[in-house]
Design a protein around this motif. Structure first.
Motif, PDB file in Angstrom:
ATOM      1  N   PRO A  15       0.921  -1.236  -0.101  1.00  0.00           N
ATOM      2  CA  PRO A  15       0.095  -0.197   0.067  1.00  0.00           C
ATOM      3  C   PRO A  15       0.898   1.400   0.145  1.00  0.00           C
ATOM      4  CG  PRO A  15      -0.628  -1.551   1.839  1.00  0.00           C
ATOM      5  CD  PRO A  15       0.465  -2.157   1.299  1.00  0.00           C
ATOM      6  N   MET A  16       2.030   1.060   0.368  1.00  0.00           N
ATOM      7  CA  MET A  16       2.957   2.349   0.345  1.00  0.00           C
ATOM      8  C   MET A  16       3.664   2.717  -0.866  1.00  0.00           C
ATOM      9  SD  MET A  16       4.743   1.267   4.148  1.00  0.00           S
ATOM     10  CE  MET A  16       5.428   3.072   4.432  1.00  0.00           C
ATOM     11  N   LEU A  17       3.779   1.576  -1.835  1.00  0.00           N
ATOM     12  CA  LEU A  17       4.159   1.970  -3.246  1.00  0.00           C
ATOM     13  C   LEU A  17       3.455   2.954  -4.111  1.00  0.00           C
ATOM     14  CD1 LEU A  17       5.223  -1.670  -3.946  1.00  0.00           C
ATOM     15  CD2 LEU A  17       6.424  -0.193  -3.020  1.00  0.00           C
ATOM     16  N   GLU A  18       4.461   3.547  -4.925  1.00  0.00           N
ATOM     17  CA  GLU A  18       3.893   4.706  -5.893  1.00  0.00           C
ATOM     18  C   GLU A  18       3.499   3.811  -7.206  1.00  0.00           C
ATOM     19  OE1 GLU A  18       7.139   7.098  -6.373  1.00  0.00           O
ATOM     20  OE2 GLU A  18       6.806   8.335  -4.246  1.00  0.00           O
ATOM     21  N   PRO A  19       2.691   4.136  -8.047  1.00  0.00           N
ATOM     22  CA  PRO A  19       2.268   3.367  -9.225  1.00  0.00           C
ATOM     23  C   PRO A  19       3.737   3.326  -9.937  1.00  0.00           C
ATOM     24  CG  PRO A  19       0.852   5.412  -9.119  1.00  0.00           C
ATOM     25  CD  PRO A  19       1.949   5.494  -7.928  1.00  0.00           C
ATOM     26  N   GLY A  20       3.606   2.244 -10.405  1.00  0.00           N
ATOM     27  CA  GLY A  20       5.030   1.593 -11.216  1.00  0.00           C
ATOM     28  C   GLY A  20       5.824   1.188 -10.548  1.00  0.00           C
ATOM     29  N   GLU A  21       5.990   1.409  -9.070  1.00  0.00           N
ATOM     30  CA  GLU A  21       6.968   1.050  -8.205  1.00  0.00           C
ATOM     31  C   GLU A  21       7.065  -0.503  -7.789  1.00  0.00           C
ATOM     32  OE1 GLU A  21       9.303   2.672  -4.359  1.00  0.00           O
ATOM     33  OE2 GLU A  21       7.126   3.194  -4.681  1.00  0.00           O
ATOM     34  N   PRO A  58      23.118  -7.282  25.336  1.00  0.00           N
ATOM     35  CA  PRO A  58      22.151  -6.464  24.204  1.00  0.00           C
ATOM     36  C   PRO A  58      22.163  -7.140  22.879  1.00  0.00           C
ATOM     37  CG  PRO A  58      24.173  -5.384  24.689  1.00  0.00           C
ATOM     38  CD  PRO A  58      24.468  -6.503  25.539  1.00  0.00           C
ATOM     39  N   ALA A  59      20.954  -7.026  22.560  1.00  0.00           N
ATOM     40  CA  ALA A  59      20.601  -7.906  21.106  1.00  0.00           C
ATOM     41  C   ALA A  59      19.926  -6.892  20.342  1.00  0.00           C
ATOM     42  CB  ALA A  59      19.466  -8.793  21.350  1.00  0.00           C
ATOM     43  N   PRO A  60      20.342  -6.658  19.194  1.00  0.00           N
ATOM     44  CA  PRO A  60      19.862  -5.577  18.163  1.00  0.00           C
ATOM     45  C   PRO A  60      18.294  -5.974  18.045  1.00  0.00           C
ATOM     46  CG  PRO A  60      21.438  -6.805  17.142  1.00  0.00           C
ATOM     47  CD  PRO A  60      21.545  -7.172  18.692  1.00  0.00           C
ATOM     48  N   THR A  61      17.559  -4.962  17.813  1.00  0.00           N
ATOM     49  CA  THR A  61      16.284  -5.351  17.096  1.00  0.00           C
ATOM     50  C   THR A  61      16.053  -5.627  15.711  1.00  0.00           C
ATOM     51  OG1 THR A  61      15.278  -3.561  18.757  1.00  0.00           O
ATOM     52  CG2 THR A  61      13.825  -4.139  16.996  1.00  0.00           C
ATOM     53  N   PRO A  62      15.553  -6.819  15.459  1.00  0.00           N
ATOM     54  CA  PRO A  62      15.528  -7.236  13.981  1.00  0.00           C
ATOM     55  C   PRO A  62      14.734  -6.233  13.260  1.00  0.00           C
ATOM     56  CG  PRO A  62      14.250  -8.933  15.448  1.00  0.00           C
ATOM     57  CD  PRO A  62      14.911  -7.854  16.098  1.00  0.00           C
ATOM     58  N   MET A  63      15.106  -5.817  11.858  1.00  0.00           N
ATOM     59  CA  MET A  63      14.402  -5.242  11.133  1.00  0.00           C
ATOM     60  C   MET A  63      14.190  -5.791   9.766  1.00  0.00           C
ATOM     61  SD  MET A  63      14.236  -2.359  13.116  1.00  0.00           S
ATOM     62  CE  MET A  63      14.736  -0.689  12.890  1.00  0.00           C
ATOM     63  N   TYR A  64      13.095  -5.385   9.229  1.00  0.00           N
ATOM     64  CA  TYR A  64      13.034  -5.656   7.700  1.00  0.00           C
ATOM     65  C   TYR A  64      13.205  -4.871   6.836  1.00  0.00           C
ATOM     66  CZ  TYR A  64       9.790  -9.712   9.148  1.00  0.00           C
ATOM     67  OH  TYR A  64       8.982 -10.809   9.798  1.00  0.00           O
ATOM     68  N   LEU A  65      13.963  -5.074   5.747  1.00  0.00           N
ATOM     69  CA  LEU A  65      14.222  -4.271   4.700  1.00  0.00           C
ATOM     70  C   LEU A  65      13.380  -4.672   3.422  1.00  0.00           C
ATOM     71  CD1 LEU A  65      17.443  -2.871   4.001  1.00  0.00           C
ATOM     72  CD2 LEU A  65      16.182  -4.403   2.069  1.00  0.00           C
ATOM     73  N   ALA A  66      12.919  -3.710   2.861  1.00  0.00           N
ATOM     74  CA  ALA A  66      12.154  -3.928   1.439  1.00  0.00           C
ATOM     75  C   ALA A  66      12.743  -2.939   0.434  1.00  0.00           C
ATOM     76  CB  ALA A  66      10.785  -3.818   1.554  1.00  0.00           C
ATOM     77  N   MET A  67      13.453  -3.214  -0.609  1.00  0.00           N
ATOM     78  CA  MET A  67      14.132  -2.457  -1.500  1.00  0.00           C
ATOM     79  C   MET A  67      13.528  -2.254  -2.608  1.00  0.00           C
ATOM     80  SD  MET A  67      17.985  -1.999  -2.825  1.00  0.00           S
ATOM     81  CE  MET A  67      17.985  -3.160  -3.953  1.00  0.00           C
ATOM     82  N   THR A  68      13.080  -1.194  -3.385  1.00  0.00           N
ATOM     83  CA  THR A  68      12.096  -1.125  -4.517  1.00  0.00           C
ATOM     84  C   THR A  68      13.010  -0.545  -5.605  1.00  0.00           C
ATOM     85  OG1 THR A  68      11.373   0.983  -4.231  1.00  0.00           O
ATOM     86  CG2 THR A  68      10.033  -0.685  -3.033  1.00  0.00           C
ATOM     87  N   ASP A  69      12.900  -0.436  -6.856  1.00  0.00           N
ATOM     88  CA  ASP A  69      13.443   0.393  -7.558  1.00  0.00           C
ATOM     89  C   ASP A  69      13.690   1.924  -7.390  1.00  0.00           C
ATOM     90  OD1 ASP A  69      10.831   0.583  -8.122  1.00  0.00           O
ATOM     91  OD2 ASP A  69      10.875   0.860 -10.193  1.00  0.00           O
ATOM     92  N   ARG A  70      12.978   2.364  -6.383  1.00  0.00           N
ATOM     93  CA  ARG A  70      13.107   3.781  -5.970  1.00  0.00           C
ATOM     94  C   ARG A  70      13.410   4.348  -4.492  1.00  0.00           C
ATOM     95  NH1 ARG A  70       7.240   5.043  -8.598  1.00  0.00           N
ATOM     96  NH2 ARG A  70       7.649   4.289 -10.527  1.00  0.00           N
ATOM     97  N   ARG A  71      13.045   3.098  -3.698  1.00  0.00           N
ATOM     98  CA  ARG A  71      13.188   3.318  -2.188  1.00  0.00           C
ATOM     99  C   ARG A  71      13.478   2.521  -1.339  1.00  0.00           C
ATOM    100  NH1 ARG A  71       7.447   6.235  -0.880  1.00  0.00           N
ATOM    101  NH2 ARG A  71       6.814   4.495  -2.231  1.00  0.00           N
ATOM    102  N   ILE A  72      14.032   2.542  -0.231  1.00  0.00           N
ATOM    103  CA  ILE A  72      14.333   1.511   0.777  1.00  0.00           C
ATOM    104  C   ILE A  72      13.547   1.760   1.903  1.00  0.00           C
ATOM    105  CG2 ILE A  72      16.099   0.483   2.446  1.00  0.00           C
ATOM    106  CD1 ILE A  72      18.162   1.063   0.175  1.00  0.00           C
ATOM    107  N   PHE A  73      12.587   0.648   2.211  1.00  0.00           N
ATOM    108  CA  PHE A  73      11.830   0.721   3.396  1.00  0.00           C
ATOM    109  C   PHE A  73      12.516  -0.093   4.757  1.00  0.00           C
ATOM    110  CE2 PHE A  73       9.085   1.362  -0.277  1.00  0.00           C
ATOM    111  CZ  PHE A  73       8.313   2.357   0.202  1.00  0.00           C
ATOM    112  N   ILE A  74      12.285   0.549   5.835  1.00  0.00           N
ATOM    113  CA  ILE A  74      12.693  -0.260   7.003  1.00  0.00           C
ATOM    114  C   ILE A  74      11.497  -0.520   8.089  1.00  0.00           C
ATOM    115  CG2 ILE A  74      14.190  -0.354   8.826  1.00  0.00           C
ATOM    116  CD1 ILE A  74      15.799  -0.665   6.295  1.00  0.00           C
TER     117      ILE A  74
END
Length: 145
Positions: A15-21, A58-74
């Motif tokens: 739902p966060m993607l731009e048209p064509g992304e 201490p343990a780092p918090t796991p994160m999800y990374l999603a890389m599109t052709d325009r942006r990187i989401f964390i």
């Protein structure tokens, strides 16, 4: 990343993607700058303080990374369930560059930088996700200088 985690991340990102992304890479990562030496010192200090009855690391918090052709989401990952909990940041790929890949025994990492920002982001990939790391690294130019 297993199929269930990937589907949950894609359902959150779509739902966060731009048209064509389009999404190119997904991975479970850490965004920690805590060194192994500092973590070991913290564990030893907590063991000494408790008289050897416990050790806290201490343990780092796991994160999800999603890389599109325009942006990187964390996204912050839920440690109990295979789903993203909170959108942490979005980074435009335009102008991003990366450092050399640092290989370690249990993980590998590189630092993302941008000419538009004074801060850098260290992304740590688990050993089993080298394919995603290589895809992200191949999509971003290596820093020169």
């Amino acid at each position: 990343m297993n199929g269930r985690r990937r589907r949950a991340l894609l359902a959150t990102v779509t739902p966060m993607l731009e048209p064509g992304e389009r999404v190119e890479v997904t991975s479970l990562v850490n965004l920690s700058t805590v060194s192994v030496r500092r973590t070991a010192a913290f564990g030893i200090a907590s063991a000494i303080a408790s008289g050897g009855s416990m050790s806290v690391i201490p343990a780092p918090t796991p994160m999800y990374l999603a890389m599109t052709d325009r942006r990187i989401f964390i996204f912050r990952a839920d440690p109990m369930f295979a789903k993203p909990v909170e959108h942490t940041m979005t980074i435009a790929r335009e102008g991003l560059f990366r450092s050399e890949i640092k290989e370690r025994i249990l993980n590998s990492s590189f630092v993302l930088s941008s000419p538009y920002s004074e801060t850098s982001l260290k992304i740590i990939f688990p050993l089993i996700d080298r394919k995603a790391r290589n895809q992200v690294a191949a999509a971003l130019p290596l820093a020169t200088g």
